[in-house]
Design an enzyme around this catalytic site. Structure first.
Site, short mmCIF file in Angstrom:
data_model
loop_
_atom_site.label_atom_id
_atom_site.label_comp_id
_atom_site.label_asym_id
_atom_site.label_seq_id
_atom_site.Cartn_x
_atom_site.Cartn_y
_atom_site.Cartn_z
N HIS A 94 7.89 -94.02 -50.02
CA HIS A 94 8.38 -95.36 -50.35
C HIS A 94 8.90 -96.04 -49.10
O HIS A 94 9.69 -95.47 -48.34
CB HIS A 94 9.49 -95.29 -51.40
CG HIS A 94 9.97 -96.65 -51.83
ND1 HIS A 94 9.20 -97.52 -52.57
CD2 HIS A 94 11.13 -97.32 -51.57
CE1 HIS A 94 9.85 -98.64 -52.78
NE2 HIS A 94 11.03 -98.55 -52.16
N SER A 95 8.46 -97.29 -48.88
CA SER A 95 8.89 -98.11 -47.76
C SER A 95 8.58 -97.39 -46.43
O SER A 95 7.42 -97.09 -46.17
CB SER A 95 10.38 -98.45 -47.91
OG SER A 95 10.75 -99.50 -47.06
N MET A 96 9.56 -97.08 -45.61
CA MET A 96 9.28 -96.33 -44.39
C MET A 96 8.55 -95.03 -44.72
O MET A 96 7.69 -94.58 -43.95
CB MET A 96 10.58 -96.03 -43.64
CG MET A 96 10.37 -95.28 -42.32
SD MET A 96 11.90 -94.84 -41.45
CE MET A 96 12.39 -93.36 -42.35
N SER A 123 4.10 -96.72 -51.46
CA SER A 123 4.94 -97.55 -52.32
C SER A 123 5.85 -98.46 -51.50
O SER A 123 6.47 -98.03 -50.53
CB SER A 123 5.80 -96.63 -53.22
OG SER A 123 6.80 -97.35 -53.90
#
Length: 253
Positions: A94-96, A123
């Site tokens: 997720h994200s990074m 994500s």
């Protein structure tokens, strides 16, 4: 699993599933910790053996040297995961964590032409080739807190506790520096199929930027759009868990 695997400071295995036939590696967002994926591990056990990455500089690794470069992060994680490749493996970042999942997959695939993850779930993050001029890591502490509030991903109790915030701020700043200075080769791709998950009102990822992940895989591609912002997955846990289960061809208990 052997002691070497279980003793890794990088890996948390909240619900060991020794009889599972597939393994899911979860990589949290900037400033996040392995415990972010505890609910996912709980929901998928015992069908899926879930590993959650614990980055340095937070919780029990608070005193470990922080990392401020995505390449260095990915090198370290890929090395830690090599003993765990005895089962088919998938990634959820997720994200990074989505970028890290991509870069770790690139390294593992380059090391073994026969290896490819079952699927890479990316994500809450725009494609590696899509850049924005972001410099949150250069802000003062108050500026970073404002960004965290915009994304609504940090527990308000943490934001309101100055002592806790001072402890975690160095790790948050290092993570932001790593992701904001990351640059990918435009043609970088993995063999693994990619499934993108994105929120329809995420201030940091547009639909077009999410769709651009398509060019970073030579395998299949899918995109799922959910109502919500950057941390949309918090309100769609059951739906996303079912999606992961179906992709990994497992039945939940």
């Amino acid at each position: 699993m052997g002691a070497q695997q279980e003793d890794s400071v990088w890996i948390r295995r909240f619900h060991p599933a020794p009889d599972s036939r597939v393994r899911l590696v979860c990589l949290p967002h900037a400033g996040g910790s392995a415990s972010f994926f505890f609910p996912v591990s709980q929901a998928l056990s015992p069908s899926v053996d879930v590993l959650s990455l614990q980055y340095p500089g937070r919780q029990d690794r608070r005193l470990d040297p922080r990392i401020e470069n995505i390449g260095e992060y990915a090198d370290a994680i890929a090395a830690e995961l090599k003993p765990w490749l005895d089962l088919p493996i998938a990634f959820f970042g997720h994200s990074m964590g989505a970028v890290l999942a991509f870069e770790v997959t690139r390294r593992l695939e380059a090391a073994d032409p026969e290896f490819s993850p079952v699927v890479l779930f990316a994500s809450g993050r725009r494609a590696p080739s899509r850049y924005r001029d972001e410099n949150v890591h250069r802000r003062d502490d108050d500026g970073i807190v404002r960004e965290m509030k915009v994304l609504s991903g940090t527990d308000a109790r943490v934001l309101g506790n100055e002592e806790i915030l001072r402890m975690v701020m160095p790790a948050i700043r290092s993570d932001y520096k790593a992701i904001e200075t990351y640059r990918s080769e435009p043609d970088a791709a993995v063999r693994a199929p990619i499934t993108v998950l994105t929120g329809d009102s995420d201030p940091r990822t547009s639909r077009d930027e999410a769709e651009a992940w398509r060019s970073h895989t030579t395998g299949g591609f899918d995109i799922r759009v959910f109502p919500g912002g950057h941390f949309f997955l918090a309100n769609h846990q059951a739906e996303i868990t079912n999606l992961v289960s179906e992709a990994l061809s497992v039945s939940r208990p």
